[in-house]
Each structure stands twice: as C-alpha cells, then as structure tokens.
Design a protein around this motif. Sequence first.
Motif, PDB file in Angstrom:
ATOM      1  N   THR A   1      41.462  37.942  47.848  1.00 53.81           N
ATOM      2  CA  THR A   1      42.393  38.927  48.415  1.00 53.81           C
ATOM      3  C   THR A   1      41.992  40.349  48.046  1.00 53.81           C
ATOM      4  N   GLU A   2      41.788  40.583  46.772  1.00 53.99           N
ATOM      5  CA  GLU A   2      41.415  41.932  46.314  1.00 53.99           C
ATOM      6  C   GLU A   2      40.044  42.331  46.844  1.00 53.99           C
ATOM      7  N   ALA A   3      39.101  41.383  46.867  1.00 53.54           N
ATOM      8  CA  ALA A   3      37.750  41.694  47.340  1.00 53.54           C
ATOM      9  C   ALA A   3      37.760  42.105  48.806  1.00 53.54           C
ATOM     10  N   LEU A   4      38.579  41.442  49.626  1.00 46.11           N
ATOM     11  CA  LEU A   4      38.703  41.812  51.034  1.00 46.11           C
ATOM     12  C   LEU A   4      39.383  43.166  51.196  1.00 46.11           C
ATOM     13  N   SER A   5      40.471  43.359  50.453  1.00 46.80           N
ATOM     14  CA  SER A   5      41.241  44.596  50.618  1.00 46.80           C
ATOM     15  C   SER A   5      40.458  45.823  50.156  1.00 46.80           C
ATOM     16  N   LYS A   6      39.567  45.662  49.171  1.00 45.60           N
ATOM     17  CA  LYS A   6      38.779  46.778  48.653  1.00 45.60           C
ATOM     18  C   LYS A   6      37.422  46.929  49.332  1.00 45.60           C
ATOM     19  N   GLY A   7      37.125  46.039  50.284  1.00 43.49           N
ATOM     20  CA  GLY A   7      35.867  46.141  51.003  1.00 43.49           C
ATOM     21  C   GLY A   7      34.660  45.647  50.234  1.00 43.49           C
TER      22      GLY A   7
END
Length: 345
Positions: free
Chosen positions: A198-204
Amino acid sequence: MKLIPRRTALATLGAVAALATAGTAMAQTVTLRLHQMLPPQATIPAKAIVPWAQKVEAESGGKIKVQLFHAMQLGGAPPQLFDQAKDGVVDLTWTVLGYTPGRFPKTEVFELPFMSSSAEASSRAIQEYVEKFAADEFKDVKLIAVHTHGPGLFHTKQPVVGLESLRGMKIRGGSRIINNMLTKLGATPVGMPVPAVTEALSKGVIDGTTIPWEVTPSLKVTELVKNHTTFAGKEGLYTQTFAFSMNKASYEKLPPDLKKVIDDNSGQVAAALFGKAMDDGDKAGREIAVKAGNKITELELAEVQRWKRTASTVETDWVNEVKAKGIDGAKLASEARALIAKYNK
C-alpha cells in the motif's frame, strides 16, 4: 479434639474434590498464541484462520483457546514468522514461504510461472506434494498445512495489455522465483512483503504489484491503481506458497485428546479450507474492482503463449539451481503438475 459433624465433613470433602477437579480442568485448558502479518479483515485471517480457531476450540470442548494476534502485533517482520513458530516465540504462525529465499527449495516449485490454477485445487495439491516430497523442509515445526493463493495477476497504474507494455515497470514481487520471472518479462522487480504494498504504491516506489485479487481490498489496491491484467487459460501467471505452522513443543505437550483435535484440523482439511477462502476472496476482490470502474484486461491465449515462452527459462533456472543441492527439479515439477491436474478434476 472437636468432632466435625459427618454431614459437614462430607461437604468439606466434596468442596475439596470439586476444587481439585476444577484445577485439573484448568490445567487442561491450553491457550495457543497465533501470529500473522495481515489485518484481521483480510481474507485469510477472516475466512480461514478465525474459522479454523473456532473449530479447534469447539472440537476441544473449550480446552483449547486460540489467541489471535494480527498485523505483526507481537513484533518482528513477516520473514521472521516461520522461525517464531519454530523457536517457540509463539505457538502458531501463518506466513509466505517465499519471504525466506532458498529455505524451501522443493516447495517453491509451485511458484513457477503458469504452474498453478485455482487456490483450492493447488492447495490440496501442494499439501499432498509436501507430504510426499518435501516433508523434510518442515521437520522443525508441526505443520498444520501448506497452501497457495489463486491465479496470480498484475495490478498496475498504467495498463499492461501485452508483453511490451510491462517493460521498465517497477513491479513488486513476493519471492525470488517471482522476481526472476519479472526480470525475464522485462519488468524491474522490487521485492517486499505484502503489507508494504500500500505505502509503496502510494509513494510511487512501485508502478504495480503482483498479488491475487483476494488481498486487494485490505491493501486498498483498487483505489491506488486502476488497471488489472489477467491471463486466459486455467493457469495464473504465478502463485505464492504459504505455511500454517505450530511450534513442535507446544504440540507435543498437549494431551492425546487435544493432539487429535489439532491433527483432525491439519493436512488436507486445513489446506482445502485456506484454498477455498482464497478462491472466494478472489471473486470478492475482483467484484470490488469492477464496481470501482477499473479496467480489467484479460490477455488472449495467443498473447499468453508469448508470456509462457518468455517465462519458461525461469523453470530452467530453478531446475539448475536445485540440482546443485542434489534435488531433481524436473521430476518435482512433473509431480507438482500431476497433482494439480489430479485435484482440478
């Protein structure tokens, strides 16, 4: 010396006996601590682990209590979960085997590209496979079950409509086999446990991820990406392998009747439970993406054949790697496919 009336003496003895019986009953009550990585609303915790725990508690007549700790509440990281069960940090864990690369070389055959199909069939297949060919990889724990997820696919910010469109994308992979496959397909693999997606996707940090449909709701993936790519045919692009394990000492110190309860809820029974939960979760996860208006692309059989040819060297690499460990990888791949076909019938 003061004499105690007979009725009072009998009552006192009865009370002592009742206390002793209660003490024995309390001594027979066992609390098993179960630790896993996902939030409680995710498919496996909600639809497999909780029902398993409830069934064990009911069949033990309340003598076994299962205390659930979700989302790494007891500390550590997902790659440490198998050892937490092995070392007795907790009594039970559920985890992804691919988080400890190279540790389960015979079992990871199920992760090879275009190997697995439905989660229930593949889970029953991998359970029989491990019992026959890879039991030594789990000798340090009491293995409750192994299982797989359903057909693997892509969830990406930009659409993947063919082999060329994947090239250069930073894609999360969940195991060394999957990361090797992503490299062969032209993507840039980024390894990480699933809770980090989730965090990896949201932060690019990544452009997309390889996960099954079932876990997309709890990770909010359908909100973070709008494209999903599936593959025509029975087999998914990949799968991952999972183990539900118990500390050996925790199991061995149980009385025979409670060992039987654990045994009755291990093996094929548990593998099928976890596999079916994955299949049902895939349907629910896909429906959420449909309702969100996301684009779902199913690659046609001719295009899938291109992917199969490109990814086939992953199996060659794996066969050569395990050969160095004295393992006949080609034979094991054949056995795995035969078992998957058996349970797909």
